[in-house]
Design a protein around this motif. Structure first.
Motif, PDB file in Angstrom:
ATOM      1  N   SER A   7      70.855  65.559  -1.238  1.00 13.30           N
ATOM      2  CA  SER A   7      71.139  64.117  -1.275  1.00 13.30           C
ATOM      3  C   SER A   7      71.523  63.688  -2.689  1.00 13.30           C
ATOM      4  O   SER A   7      72.432  62.871  -2.880  1.00 13.30           O
ATOM      5  CB  SER A   7      69.921  63.325  -0.814  1.00 13.30           C
ATOM      6  OG  SER A   7      69.574  63.685   0.498  1.00 13.30           O
TER       7      SER A   7
ATOM      8  N   ASP B  76      75.108  64.805  -3.351  1.00 15.53           N
ATOM      9  CA  ASP B  76      76.058  63.912  -2.665  1.00 15.53           C
ATOM     10  C   ASP B  76      76.264  62.629  -3.467  1.00 15.53           C
ATOM     11  O   ASP B  76      77.388  62.178  -3.681  1.00 15.53           O
ATOM     12  CB  ASP B  76      75.542  63.539  -1.261  1.00 15.53           C
ATOM     13  CG  ASP B  76      75.605  64.715  -0.299  1.00 15.53           C
ATOM     14  OD1 ASP B  76      76.299  65.711  -0.615  1.00 15.53           O
ATOM     15  OD2 ASP B  76      74.951  64.650   0.760  1.00 15.53           O
ATOM     16  N   GLU B  77      75.147  62.033  -3.891  1.00 17.18           N
ATOM     17  CA  GLU B  77      75.221  60.779  -4.637  1.00 17.18           C
ATOM     18  C   GLU B  77      75.881  61.004  -5.994  1.00 17.18           C
ATOM     19  O   GLU B  77      76.646  60.167  -6.463  1.00 17.18           O
ATOM     20  CB  GLU B  77      73.803  60.207  -4.796  1.00 17.18           C
ATOM     21  CG  GLU B  77      73.731  58.838  -5.441  1.00 17.18           C
ATOM     22  CD  GLU B  77      74.206  57.692  -4.541  1.00 17.18           C
ATOM     23  OE1 GLU B  77      74.478  57.958  -3.355  1.00 17.18           O
ATOM     24  OE2 GLU B  77      74.312  56.560  -5.049  1.00 17.18           O
ATOM     25  N   TRP B  78      75.560  62.132  -6.616  1.00 17.21           N
ATOM     26  CA  TRP B  78      76.137  62.515  -7.915  1.00 17.21           C
ATOM     27  C   TRP B  78      77.658  62.479  -7.838  1.00 17.21           C
ATOM     28  O   TRP B  78      78.338  61.910  -8.682  1.00 17.21           O
ATOM     29  CB  TRP B  78      75.662  63.936  -8.256  1.00 17.21           C
ATOM     30  CG  TRP B  78      75.754  64.308  -9.694  1.00 17.21           C
ATOM     31  CD1 TRP B  78      76.874  64.706 -10.373  1.00 17.21           C
ATOM     32  CD2 TRP B  78      74.675  64.341 -10.641  1.00 17.21           C
ATOM     33  NE1 TRP B  78      76.565  64.995 -11.671  1.00 17.21           N
ATOM     34  CE2 TRP B  78      75.218  64.780 -11.875  1.00 17.21           C
ATOM     35  CE3 TRP B  78      73.308  64.053 -10.569  1.00 17.21           C
ATOM     36  CZ2 TRP B  78      74.438  64.936 -13.016  1.00 17.21           C
ATOM     37  CZ3 TRP B  78      72.540  64.212 -11.707  1.00 17.21           C
ATOM     38  CH2 TRP B  78      73.091  64.636 -12.900  1.00 17.21           C
ATOM     39  N   ARG B  79      78.192  63.069  -6.762  1.00 15.23           N
ATOM     40  CA  ARG B  79      79.651  63.099  -6.568  1.00 15.23           C
ATOM     41  C   ARG B  79      80.174  61.694  -6.282  1.00 15.23           C
ATOM     42  O   ARG B  79      81.206  61.294  -6.804  1.00 15.23           O
ATOM     43  CB  ARG B  79      80.008  64.028  -5.400  1.00 15.23           C
ATOM     44  CG  ARG B  79      79.803  65.490  -5.765  1.00 15.23           C
ATOM     45  CD  ARG B  79      80.204  66.406  -4.606  1.00 15.23           C
ATOM     46  NE  ARG B  79      80.103  67.805  -4.999  1.00 15.23           N
ATOM     47  CZ  ARG B  79      79.496  68.748  -4.271  1.00 15.23           C
ATOM     48  NH1 ARG B  79      78.958  68.462  -3.094  1.00 15.23           N
ATOM     49  NH2 ARG B  79      79.438  69.994  -4.714  1.00 15.23           N
ATOM     50  N   LYS B  80      79.441  60.976  -5.410  1.00 18.22           N
ATOM     51  CA  LYS B  80      79.863  59.614  -5.044  1.00 18.22           C
ATOM     52  C   LYS B  80      79.967  58.729  -6.294  1.00 18.22           C
ATOM     53  O   LYS B  80      80.880  57.916  -6.406  1.00 18.22           O
ATOM     54  CB  LYS B  80      78.845  59.029  -4.061  1.00 18.22           C
ATOM     55  CG  LYS B  80      79.399  57.974  -3.120  1.00 18.22           C
ATOM     56  CD  LYS B  80      78.334  57.475  -2.142  1.00 18.22           C
ATOM     57  CE  LYS B  80      77.993  56.037  -2.453  1.00 18.22           C
ATOM     58  NZ  LYS B  80      76.760  55.576  -1.772  1.00 18.22           N
ATOM     59  N   LEU B  81      79.027  58.921  -7.217  1.00 19.18           N
ATOM     60  CA  LEU B  81      79.020  58.090  -8.423  1.00 19.18           C
ATOM     61  C   LEU B  81      79.993  58.608  -9.481  1.00 19.18           C
ATOM     62  O   LEU B  81      80.171  57.982 -10.527  1.00 19.18           O
ATOM     63  CB  LEU B  81      77.603  58.015  -9.010  1.00 19.18           C
ATOM     64  CG  LEU B  81      76.515  57.390  -8.123  1.00 19.18           C
ATOM     65  CD1 LEU B  81      75.168  57.400  -8.834  1.00 19.18           C
ATOM     66  CD2 LEU B  81      76.880  55.960  -7.730  1.00 19.18           C
ATOM     67  N   GLY B  82      80.589  59.760  -9.209  1.00 18.55           N
ATOM     68  CA  GLY B  82      81.554  60.321 -10.169  1.00 18.55           C
ATOM     69  C   GLY B  82      80.907  60.836 -11.437  1.00 18.55           C
ATOM     70  O   GLY B  82      81.522  60.853 -12.508  1.00 18.55           O
TER      71      GLY B  82
ATOM     72  N   CYS C  38      70.230  54.377  -4.342  1.00 16.75           N
ATOM     73  CA  CYS C  38      70.811  53.967  -3.061  1.00 16.75           C
ATOM     74  C   CYS C  38      70.300  54.749  -1.858  1.00 16.75           C
ATOM     75  O   CYS C  38      70.680  54.449  -0.724  1.00 16.75           O
ATOM     76  CB  CYS C  38      72.329  54.065  -3.124  1.00 16.75           C
ATOM     77  SG  CYS C  38      73.036  52.906  -4.291  1.00 16.75           S
ATOM     78  N   TRP C  39      69.450  55.746  -2.100  1.00 19.22           N
ATOM     79  CA  TRP C  39      69.047  56.559  -0.942  1.00 19.22           C
ATOM     80  C   TRP C  39      67.592  57.012  -0.965  1.00 19.22           C
ATOM     81  O   TRP C  39      67.026  57.279   0.102  1.00 19.22           O
ATOM     82  CB  TRP C  39      69.951  57.789  -0.816  1.00 19.22           C
ATOM     83  CG  TRP C  39      69.859  58.702  -2.013  1.00 19.22           C
ATOM     84  CD1 TRP C  39      70.563  58.592  -3.183  1.00 19.22           C
ATOM     85  CD2 TRP C  39      68.984  59.814  -2.177  1.00 19.22           C
ATOM     86  NE1 TRP C  39      70.188  59.564  -4.058  1.00 19.22           N
ATOM     87  CE2 TRP C  39      69.226  60.338  -3.463  1.00 19.22           C
ATOM     88  CE3 TRP C  39      68.021  60.430  -1.363  1.00 19.22           C
ATOM     89  CZ2 TRP C  39      68.531  61.448  -3.955  1.00 19.22           C
ATOM     90  CZ3 TRP C  39      67.341  61.535  -1.857  1.00 19.22           C
ATOM     91  CH2 TRP C  39      67.593  62.028  -3.139  1.00 19.22           C
TER      92      TRP C  39
ATOM     93  N   GLU D  47      73.632  46.140  -1.045  1.00 25.54           N
ATOM     94  CA  GLU D  47      74.932  46.808  -1.194  1.00 25.54           C
ATOM     95  C   GLU D  47      76.057  45.981  -0.566  1.00 25.54           C
ATOM     96  O   GLU D  47      77.160  45.909  -1.108  1.00 25.54           O
ATOM     97  CB  GLU D  47      74.889  48.207  -0.570  1.00 25.54           C
ATOM     98  CG  GLU D  47      74.056  49.172  -1.399  1.00 25.54           C
ATOM     99  CD  GLU D  47      74.321  50.623  -1.025  1.00 25.54           C
ATOM    100  OE1 GLU D  47      75.491  51.040  -1.102  1.00 25.54           O
ATOM    101  OE2 GLU D  47      73.373  51.324  -0.635  1.00 25.54           O
TER     102      GLU D  47
END
Lengths: 367, 367
Positions: A29, A32-38, A199-200, A257
């Motif tokens: 998780s 995933d968030e790491w990538r989403k946040l760039g 966010c998660w 959000e």
């Protein structure tokens, strides 16, 4: 308290997990968030703020898991700040974090400040002073380690607490969106502040993850001090609200959000309105004249945002500007008289001249 | 409970007040709001919903004060609804209200329904069923008395309770704006529902006003039944939140008004986006085709509102449409494939055809 016996186990366990090629759900998780946040995946130094509590220990351990699994190739600097509010307990936390970081073989940046006397001097409450001192320290750590990002371990629970505190103060949309998952660390800073759990992850998820890694975390005694509003929100208000709706944390975090998207749309529309209303003769960005015709016809929500943005640009900040000042400027818009003046805190003025508003900086602020 | 001895005093007192030409602060505030909301000042029949509680009794007494002072020239019909939920107590309330209304020399419309069995039949909770039955009754009363407006006595406290209940459910901006001060009584109805206490009166103000008029009001025993979420919000949650911020009611009610402006601006912008995106060949209002290019580039908040509005127009309602459906339609926007279909609850579908979305009503709905 973590025993020294347990940390190496945690570290080994992470390694063995990576050998099996399977990540824990928590680490997945986070990735995933790491990538989403760039956030950078390689070739960068990242500062991770770690207090020693479950949230930040879980964040550090999950980053460690991702590094051991070769999902991230980063230089990690763990930043620990001792607020000197709890005497020996704070010092013990600092030693504990140092020991954990040594065992994980990362670098540490440790700092401390006498927050209580800082609060007294600045006439702030202890919570505010602690927050400022901590963020100052993180900014220094990021600079000295040439870090692209500072990470904090705020969870969905922290987000909901923030939203609730803002809600009770009567916040507008901006306050109800809570904390940003990513923002510049300080105004115009290139270093970003990122909250990759915001966010998660629920607080309980971080405790559970620490438990699966067999790492005990520190319990911050300040979490039991009900003199702090946030602690009372956490220990009294949220549990009462959860008795109405068991999905409260998810519901409110999801709302925040959605409200964030609403706020973005309004801010975008207000910025366009301001651009269209700026006089074309001068460079739009710097024009201190504002056309009234468009802004007068705009919906209240856009008009007020555009006026705030205009003041922000010319005055440099919105400190001490409240709804009463904006409402006074709105009255100028419909006034039939030219030459009326609104004085703003700090000395700047807004004046109506024909079909325009004009911003005049305070004498002090002039060259 | 009010004694019959006291009501005539109240009535006389109102008259004597008007003779002095001075209104109470409460009645003046009501008159200000009355004008702000554009409610009729003369030549109209108004239905006032009165339960017998402090809020509605205060509203009725203040209207009476304004009529005696010749500030209003209206025909008043007092509507009282007996939910038959509290046996003898409900019947006693009905008698009490009738007696008050007789003494004030207004007309009364009394109604009742067996809400419990209605709730069982409709599989609703008792709160919902009671609300529906009450509003049905008010609509009937308005029709039969040819009334232009129905007034309810919701206060700022009710507004904050509504906002909190919505907040805990994870409401978006719309829910956080709470109740409308004025709206059509039912969809497309010419009769309006107005809440002239909503934006300025606290519950305590209505109690104090009843006391100055020497009229005792009825205590609804349902206000102590903590099986109702609203009662628990009132008796537990609001007091806890007030311990954080004593100005909670004002703060949250004021926020709700500001958020309402934000929501209006977003809804207006979404309606314009929808209009621009409707195909020009057919009448815009009825076109079931939607251009994708503009809507794809719009901010998320506007895109989602425009899609909801589009579904609303073609499907007739948004019942059972949730964020998942909207998100599925959003995916169609960026999909490279033509011909993909989204099925909506009830059988209608949305399909992508080239640069357009097309809405198809369900077979059942077709002629």
């Amino acid at each position: 308290m973590m025993t020294s016996r347990k940390t190496p186990q945690a570290s080994n366990k992470s390694k063995s997990t990576s050998h099996r090629g399977s990540l824990t759900k928590f680490a997945r998780s986070l990735l995933d968030e790491w990538r989403k946040l760039g956030l950078p995946l390689s070739n960068a130094t990242i500062v991770v703020a770690v207090s020693g509590g479950a949230d930040s220990v879980a964040l550090l351990l999950a980053i460690n898991e991702l590094i051991r699994a070769k999902k991230l190739t980063l230089t990690i600097v763990v930043a620990h700040f001792n607020h000197k509010l709890r005497g020996a307990a704070g010092d013990a936390d600092a030693r504990w974090v140092k020991s954990l970081v040594r065992q994980l073989t990362y670098r540490i940046a440790a700092g401390s400040a006498d927050v209580k006397s800082r609060a007294r001097k600045q006439k702030e409450n202890v919570e505010q002073a602690a927050r400022k001192a901590r963020y100052d320290f993180l900014a220094r750590a990021a600079r000295s380690h040439k870090s692209r990002a500072v990470l904090t371990a705020h969870t969905m629970n922290d987000q909901v607490e923030t939203v609730l505190l803002n809600f009770m103060r009567g916040a507008g949309l901006d306050g109800l969106t809570g904390m940003d998952a990513v923002r510049p660390l300080t105004i115009a800073s290139e270093t970003i502040l990122a909250r990759p759990l915001l966010c998660w992850a629920r607080r309980q998820d971080t405790r559970n993850y620490c438990a699966t890694k067999s790492v005990e975390y520190r319990e911050d005694q300040m979490n039991f001090d009900e003199a702090f509003s946030r602690v009372r929100v956490r220990n009294q208000l949220v549990p009462l609200m959860e008795s109405f709706n068991t999905r409260l944390i998810d519901n409110v975090a999801r709302s925040a959000e959605i409200l964030r998207q609403d706020n973005l749309a309004l801010e975008g529309a207000a910025a366009r309105l301001l651009e269209l209303s700026s006089t074309p003769k001068e460079s739009r960005q710097n024009s201190n004249h504002l056309r009234l015709d468009l802004i007068k016809l705009a919906p209240v929500a856009l008009r007020r945002r555009a006026l705030r943005l205009w003041l922000m640009r010319h005055r440099g900040s919105l400190t001490r500007i409240d709804l009463a000042h904006i409402a006074a400027i709105e009255k100028l818009l419909v006034s039939t008289k030219s030459g009326r003046i609104i004085e703003l805190p700090g000395g700047a003025t807004v004046i109506r001249k024909g079909g325009f508003l004009q911003f005049c900086a305070s004498e002090r602020g002039r060259p």
